[in-house]
Design a protein around this motif. Structure first.
Motif, short mmCIF file in Angstrom:
data_model
loop_
_atom_site.label_atom_id
_atom_site.label_comp_id
_atom_site.label_asym_id
_atom_site.label_seq_id
_atom_site.Cartn_x
_atom_site.Cartn_y
_atom_site.Cartn_z
N GLN A 125 48.04 31.53 47.78
CA GLN A 125 47.18 31.55 47.34
C GLN A 125 46.39 30.41 47.17
N GLN A 126 47.22 29.31 47.19
CA GLN A 126 47.25 27.78 47.65
C GLN A 126 46.28 27.52 49.78
N ALA A 127 47.54 28.45 49.80
CA ALA A 127 46.48 28.75 51.84
C ALA A 127 44.75 30.22 51.80
N VAL A 128 45.07 30.77 50.60
CA VAL A 128 44.06 31.36 50.78
C VAL A 128 42.90 30.42 50.31
N ASP A 129 42.80 29.74 48.59
CA ASP A 129 42.04 28.76 48.75
C ASP A 129 41.70 27.75 50.18
N MET A 130 42.52 27.09 50.95
CA MET A 130 42.53 25.96 51.28
C MET A 130 41.63 27.58 52.82
N SER A 131 41.40 28.43 53.34
CA SER A 131 40.77 29.13 54.11
C SER A 131 39.41 29.78 53.43
N THR A 132 39.35 29.48 52.44
CA THR A 132 38.37 30.36 51.46
C THR A 132 37.04 28.81 51.79
N LEU A 133 38.03 27.85 51.41
CA LEU A 133 37.01 26.21 51.99
C LEU A 133 36.07 26.73 53.30
N ALA A 134 36.87 27.04 53.85
CA ALA A 134 36.47 26.83 55.49
C ALA A 134 35.98 27.61 55.55
N GLU A 135 35.66 28.62 55.32
CA GLU A 135 34.13 29.67 55.02
C GLU A 135 32.92 28.91 55.27
N THR A 136 32.79 27.55 54.56
CA THR A 136 31.79 27.00 54.28
C THR A 136 31.59 25.34 54.50
N HIS A 137 32.77 25.47 54.90
CA HIS A 137 33.32 23.41 55.25
C HIS A 137 33.11 23.62 57.16
N THR A 138 33.12 24.18 56.66
CA THR A 138 33.17 23.69 58.86
C THR A 138 32.61 25.23 59.87
N THR A 139 31.98 24.48 61.15
CA THR A 139 31.59 25.49 62.14
C THR A 139 32.28 26.05 63.15
N ASN A 140 33.10 25.32 63.04
CA ASN A 140 34.11 26.03 64.08
C ASN A 140 34.59 27.10 64.24
N PRO A 141 35.04 27.72 65.48
CA PRO A 141 34.81 29.08 65.48
C PRO A 141 36.39 29.06 65.37
N GLU A 142 37.00 28.30 66.57
CA GLU A 142 38.73 28.78 66.30
C GLU A 142 39.60 28.74 65.26
N LEU A 143 39.27 27.41 64.17
CA LEU A 143 39.43 27.59 62.71
C LEU A 143 38.97 28.49 61.69
N LEU A 144 37.78 28.90 62.00
CA LEU A 144 37.44 29.96 60.79
C LEU A 144 37.88 31.61 61.43
N ALA A 145 38.93 31.34 62.50
CA ALA A 145 38.93 32.61 62.97
C ALA A 145 40.73 32.93 62.65
N LEU A 146 41.08 31.33 62.55
CA LEU A 146 41.97 31.21 61.96
C LEU A 146 42.44 31.40 60.28
N ALA A 147 41.33 30.70 59.56
CA ALA A 147 41.37 30.85 58.09
C ALA A 147 41.18 32.49 57.94
N LYS A 148 40.42 33.14 58.34
CA LYS A 148 40.33 34.89 57.83
C LYS A 148 41.67 35.12 58.39
N GLN A 149 42.61 35.07 59.78
CA GLN A 149 43.75 35.50 59.43
C GLN A 149 44.77 35.31 58.32
N ILE A 150 44.56 34.05 57.94
CA ILE A 150 45.20 33.69 57.15
C ILE A 150 44.70 33.92 55.93
N LYS A 151 43.84 34.62 55.41
CA LYS A 151 43.69 35.15 54.54
C LYS A 151 43.84 36.23 54.25
N ASP A 152 43.85 37.39 55.26
CA ASP A 152 43.67 38.12 55.64
C ASP A 152 45.24 38.85 55.60
N ALA A 153 46.66 37.49 55.98
CA ALA A 153 47.66 38.29 55.64
C ALA A 153 48.06 37.96 54.45
N GLN A 154 47.94 36.70 54.04
CA GLN A 154 48.38 36.45 52.70
C GLN A 154 48.60 36.70 51.25
#
Length: 200
Positions: free
Chosen positions: A70-99
């Motif tokens: 759940q903490q990994a999901v929360d961290m990755s949710t923050l990424a959606e509004t705190h970065t514009t880095n496309p690689e990091l955004l894709a990674l964060a989505k991948q982590i959320k979609d898996a976990q």
């Protein structure tokens, strides 16, 4: 870095947790009673399986991994509004979609075993960010966020790899498969994140 500061003693701590602290995740089946050996009639501890098919170690793993995921999901949710880095955004989505689905899967184990969602302690939950770390991540933006996210998630994933050892040899095929999938996917993500961090 978070990876160094918050990682715990890994497999040794997990072995201690499984052998000493399983009372916190005893599977309580309706009408169960304890005998002189501390075993439950209708609910087993340790590696013994009850009617749900999950051992005490499987359930303890789920009790620890759910808040960890759940903490990994929360961290990755923050990424959606705190970065514009496309690689990091894709990674964060991948982590959320898996976990996120894995959280639902493990919640099902606990419900089927009639166990508590709360194991009463956090022994063995390696890589967890503290409240202050999460606050710092939430306050950061852009490249500063990216660095904190990657550092924190690398340590977080490394903790998950240690935790997964609890079920790698499980007699329950579903628990074993989940442990193996976590090791495979998160090992690959750690390598990707270390590469991203090195390139910053």
């Amino acid at each position: 870095m978070f990876a160094t500061k918050y990682r715990v003693a890994g497999i040794t701590a997990l072995a201690i947790a499984a052998s000493v602290s399983l009372a916190g995740c005893t599977i309580n089946m309706p009408g169960s009673t304890s005998d002189s050996n501390g075993m439950m009639d209708g609910g087993m501890m340790g590696n013994n399986q009850n009617s749900s098919g999950f051992s005490g170690s499987d359930i303890m793993f789920a009790q620890m991994m759910i808040p960890h995921h759940q903490q990994a999901v929360d961290m990755s949710t923050l990424a959606e509004t705190h970065t514009t880095n496309p690689e990091l955004l894709a990674l964060a989505k991948q982590i959320k979609d898996a976990q996120a689905p894995e959280i639902e899967q493990m919640t099902g184990w606990i419900n089927n075993a009639n166990a508590s969602m709360d194991m009463g302690h956090d022994m063995g939950m390696g890589g967890m960010l503290s409240d202050s770390d999460m606050a710092a991540l939430a306050a950061a933006n852009g490249p500063a966020f990216d660095k904190l996210y990657l550092e924190g998630m690398i340590g977080h994933h490394e903790g998950a790899l240690d935790m997964a050892q609890m079920v790698i040899d499980s007699n329950n095929a579903e628990a074993k498969t989940l442990g193996e999938n976590i090791v495979k996917s998160q090992t690959a993500e750690i390598a990707q994140m270390k590469k991203m961090l090195a390139g910053m």
